[in-house]
Motif scaffolding. Sequence first.
Motif, PDB file in Angstrom:
ATOM      1  N   GLU A  81      12.556  20.485  30.816  1.00 17.09           N
ATOM      2  CA  GLU A  81      12.863  19.128  29.552  1.00 17.09           C
ATOM      3  C   GLU A  81      13.611  19.382  28.345  1.00 17.09           C
ATOM      4  O   GLU A  81      13.956  18.260  27.616  1.00 17.09           O
ATOM      5  CB  GLU A  81      11.066  18.901  29.153  1.00 17.09           C
ATOM      6  N   SER A  82      13.342  20.934  27.929  1.00 18.77           N
ATOM      7  CA  SER A  82      14.638  21.294  27.744  1.00 18.77           C
ATOM      8  C   SER A  82      15.514  20.884  27.605  1.00 18.77           C
ATOM      9  O   SER A  82      16.746  20.248  26.911  1.00 18.77           O
ATOM     10  CB  SER A  82      14.175  22.513  27.172  1.00 18.77           C
ATOM     11  N   ALA A  83      15.891  20.679  28.766  1.00 11.10           N
ATOM     12  CA  ALA A  83      17.342  21.109  29.122  1.00 11.10           C
ATOM     13  C   ALA A  83      17.596  18.926  29.803  1.00 11.10           C
ATOM     14  O   ALA A  83      19.114  18.998  29.574  1.00 11.10           O
ATOM     15  CB  ALA A  83      17.646  21.374  30.731  1.00 11.10           C
ATOM     16  N   LEU A  84      16.511  18.733  29.849  1.00 11.20           N
ATOM     17  CA  LEU A  84      17.040  16.970  29.617  1.00 11.20           C
ATOM     18  C   LEU A  84      17.266  16.355  28.582  1.00 11.20           C
ATOM     19  O   LEU A  84      18.416  15.299  28.128  1.00 11.20           O
ATOM     20  CB  LEU A  84      15.580  15.410  30.243  1.00 11.20           C
ATOM     21  N   SER A  85      16.867  17.477  27.665  1.00 10.12           N
ATOM     22  CA  SER A  85      16.786  16.715  26.017  1.00 10.12           C
ATOM     23  C   SER A  85      17.925  16.943  25.625  1.00 10.12           C
ATOM     24  O   SER A  85      18.822  16.495  25.362  1.00 10.12           O
ATOM     25  CB  SER A  85      15.708  17.351  25.388  1.00 10.12           C
ATOM     26  N   ALA A  86      18.896  18.471  26.253  1.00 11.02           N
ATOM     27  CA  ALA A  86      19.797  18.847  25.802  1.00 11.02           C
ATOM     28  C   ALA A  86      21.414  17.594  25.502  1.00 11.02           C
ATOM     29  O   ALA A  86      22.178  17.753  25.901  1.00 11.02           O
ATOM     30  CB  ALA A  86      20.229  20.443  25.923  1.00 11.02           C
ATOM     31  N   VAL A  87      20.534  17.431  27.323  1.00 13.03           N
ATOM     32  CA  VAL A  87      21.660  16.310  27.903  1.00 13.03           C
ATOM     33  C   VAL A  87      21.484  14.740  27.228  1.00 13.03           C
ATOM     34  O   VAL A  87      23.265  14.978  27.730  1.00 13.03           O
ATOM     35  CB  VAL A  87      21.252  16.330  29.654  1.00 13.03           C
ATOM     36  N   GLN A  88      20.700  14.281  26.712  1.00 14.26           N
ATOM     37  CA  GLN A  88      20.636  13.573  26.654  1.00 14.26           C
ATOM     38  C   GLN A  88      21.269  13.374  25.240  1.00 14.26           C
ATOM     39  O   GLN A  88      22.193  12.362  25.193  1.00 14.26           O
ATOM     40  CB  GLN A  88      19.029  12.974  26.208  1.00 14.26           C
ATOM     41  N   THR A  89      20.520  14.501  24.671  1.00  9.43           N
ATOM     42  CA  THR A  89      21.864  14.630  22.839  1.00  9.43           C
ATOM     43  C   THR A  89      22.897  14.439  23.080  1.00  9.43           C
ATOM     44  O   THR A  89      24.018  14.334  22.469  1.00  9.43           O
ATOM     45  CB  THR A  89      20.912  15.485  22.421  1.00  9.43           C
ATOM     46  N   ALA A  90      23.980  15.083  24.608  1.00  7.18           N
ATOM     47  CA  ALA A  90      25.094  15.572  24.549  1.00  7.18           C
ATOM     48  C   ALA A  90      25.657  13.870  24.936  1.00  7.18           C
ATOM     49  O   ALA A  90      27.041  13.795  24.365  1.00  7.18           O
ATOM     50  CB  ALA A  90      26.000  16.308  25.654  1.00  7.18           C
ATOM     51  N   ILE A  91      25.735  13.273  25.849  1.00  2.63           N
ATOM     52  CA  ILE A  91      25.514  11.967  26.348  1.00  2.63           C
ATOM     53  C   ILE A  91      25.285  11.777  25.304  1.00  2.63           C
ATOM     54  O   ILE A  91      26.787  10.406  24.723  1.00  2.63           O
ATOM     55  CB  ILE A  91      24.735  11.542  27.393  1.00  2.63           C
ATOM     56  N   SER A  92      24.795  11.229  24.224  1.00  2.00           N
ATOM     57  CA  SER A  92      24.556   9.837  23.246  1.00  2.00           C
ATOM     58  C   SER A  92      25.548  10.257  22.168  1.00  2.00           C
ATOM     59  O   SER A  92      25.646   9.590  21.771  1.00  2.00           O
ATOM     60  CB  SER A  92      22.854   9.747  22.715  1.00  2.00           C
ATOM     61  N   VAL A 119      23.771  11.638  44.006  1.00  2.00           N
ATOM     62  CA  VAL A 119      23.455  11.845  42.299  1.00  2.00           C
ATOM     63  C   VAL A 119      21.880  12.063  42.113  1.00  2.00           C
ATOM     64  O   VAL A 119      21.061  11.533  42.999  1.00  2.00           O
ATOM     65  CB  VAL A 119      23.617  10.202  42.625  1.00  2.00           C
ATOM     66  N   ILE A 120      21.764  12.320  41.384  1.00  2.00           N
ATOM     67  CA  ILE A 120      20.502  12.809  41.288  1.00  2.00           C
ATOM     68  C   ILE A 120      19.895  12.349  39.997  1.00  2.00           C
ATOM     69  O   ILE A 120      21.004  12.408  38.850  1.00  2.00           O
ATOM     70  CB  ILE A 120      20.062  14.287  40.970  1.00  2.00           C
ATOM     71  N   GLU A 121      18.783  11.488  39.209  1.00  2.00           N
ATOM     72  CA  GLU A 121      18.572  10.615  38.185  1.00  2.00           C
ATOM     73  C   GLU A 121      17.636  11.198  37.523  1.00  2.00           C
ATOM     74  O   GLU A 121      16.894  10.835  38.795  1.00  2.00           O
ATOM     75  CB  GLU A 121      19.326   9.277  39.009  1.00  2.00           C
ATOM     76  N   ARG A 122      17.191  11.699  36.477  1.00  2.27           N
ATOM     77  CA  ARG A 122      15.567  11.890  35.592  1.00  2.27           C
ATOM     78  C   ARG A 122      15.691  11.328  34.592  1.00  2.27           C
ATOM     79  O   ARG A 122      16.504  11.172  33.561  1.00  2.27           O
ATOM     80  CB  ARG A 122      15.405  13.152  35.901  1.00  2.27           C
ATOM     81  N   GLU A 123      14.895  10.496  34.442  1.00  2.97           N
ATOM     82  CA  GLU A 123      14.637   9.768  33.230  1.00  2.97           C
ATOM     83  C   GLU A 123      16.125   8.607  32.173  1.00  2.97           C
ATOM     84  O   GLU A 123      16.454   9.132  31.518  1.00  2.97           O
ATOM     85  CB  GLU A 123      13.885  10.794  32.520  1.00  2.97           C
ATOM     86  N   GLY A 124      16.788   8.876  32.948  1.00  3.88           N
ATOM     87  CA  GLY A 124      17.786   7.511  32.523  1.00  3.88           C
ATOM     88  C   GLY A 124      19.268   9.154  32.564  1.00  3.88           C
ATOM     89  O   GLY A 124      19.739   9.098  31.863  1.00  3.88           O
ATOM     90  N   VAL A 125      18.496   9.946  33.041  1.00  4.28           N
ATOM     91  CA  VAL A 125      19.937  10.915  33.173  1.00  4.28           C
ATOM     92  C   VAL A 125      20.646  11.518  34.454  1.00  4.28           C
ATOM     93  O   VAL A 125      19.682  11.861  35.592  1.00  4.28           O
ATOM     94  CB  VAL A 125      19.691  12.365  32.722  1.00  4.28           C
ATOM     95  N   LYS A 126      21.413  11.009  35.052  1.00  2.00           N
ATOM     96  CA  LYS A 126      22.316  11.245  36.151  1.00  2.00           C
ATOM     97  C   LYS A 126      22.553  12.750  36.229  1.00  2.00           C
ATOM     98  O   LYS A 126      23.748  13.215  35.178  1.00  2.00           O
ATOM     99  CB  LYS A 126      23.301  10.472  36.013  1.00  2.00           C
ATOM    100  N   LEU A 127      22.346  13.420  37.055  1.00  5.61           N
ATOM    101  CA  LEU A 127      23.358  14.475  37.491  1.00  5.61           C
ATOM    102  C   LEU A 127      23.861  14.443  38.981  1.00  5.61           C
ATOM    103  O   LEU A 127      23.454  13.859  39.951  1.00  5.61           O
ATOM    104  CB  LEU A 127      22.325  15.757  37.912  1.00  5.61           C
TER     105      LEU A 127
END
Length: 106
Positions: free
Chosen positions: A6-17, A54-62
């Motif tokens: 969850e922490s990594a997901l949040s950090a990536v979402q913040t970077a993308i936004s 491509v792996i997608e989780r909660e709108g974040v694509k890896l």
Amino acid sequence: MIHLTESALSAVQTAISGSSEPVDGLRIKVEAGGCAGFQYKMGLVREGEPDDTVIEREGVKLFIDGSSHELLEGTTIDYVAALQGSGFTFDNPNAQSSCSCGKSFG
């Protein structure tokens, strides 16, 4: 499968936004180098490559290329904020050894 905490997901979402350019997701790659033989590379990308997994989780694509995918299979990526510094950490079951910095493995 590669897992983002969850922490990594949040950090990536913040970077993308917060990106000044359009971003489709995060590229995770393994390259030769580092003190232990291989090193992790990460960066925001506008789009993936045709042969990417491509792996997608909660709108974040890896986006992960084929040769990196094998080396990352089963890895958990976390984002840790600490007094000594903040950053991503990799818990990679494929690593036989790792560097003390946590950014490279063998």
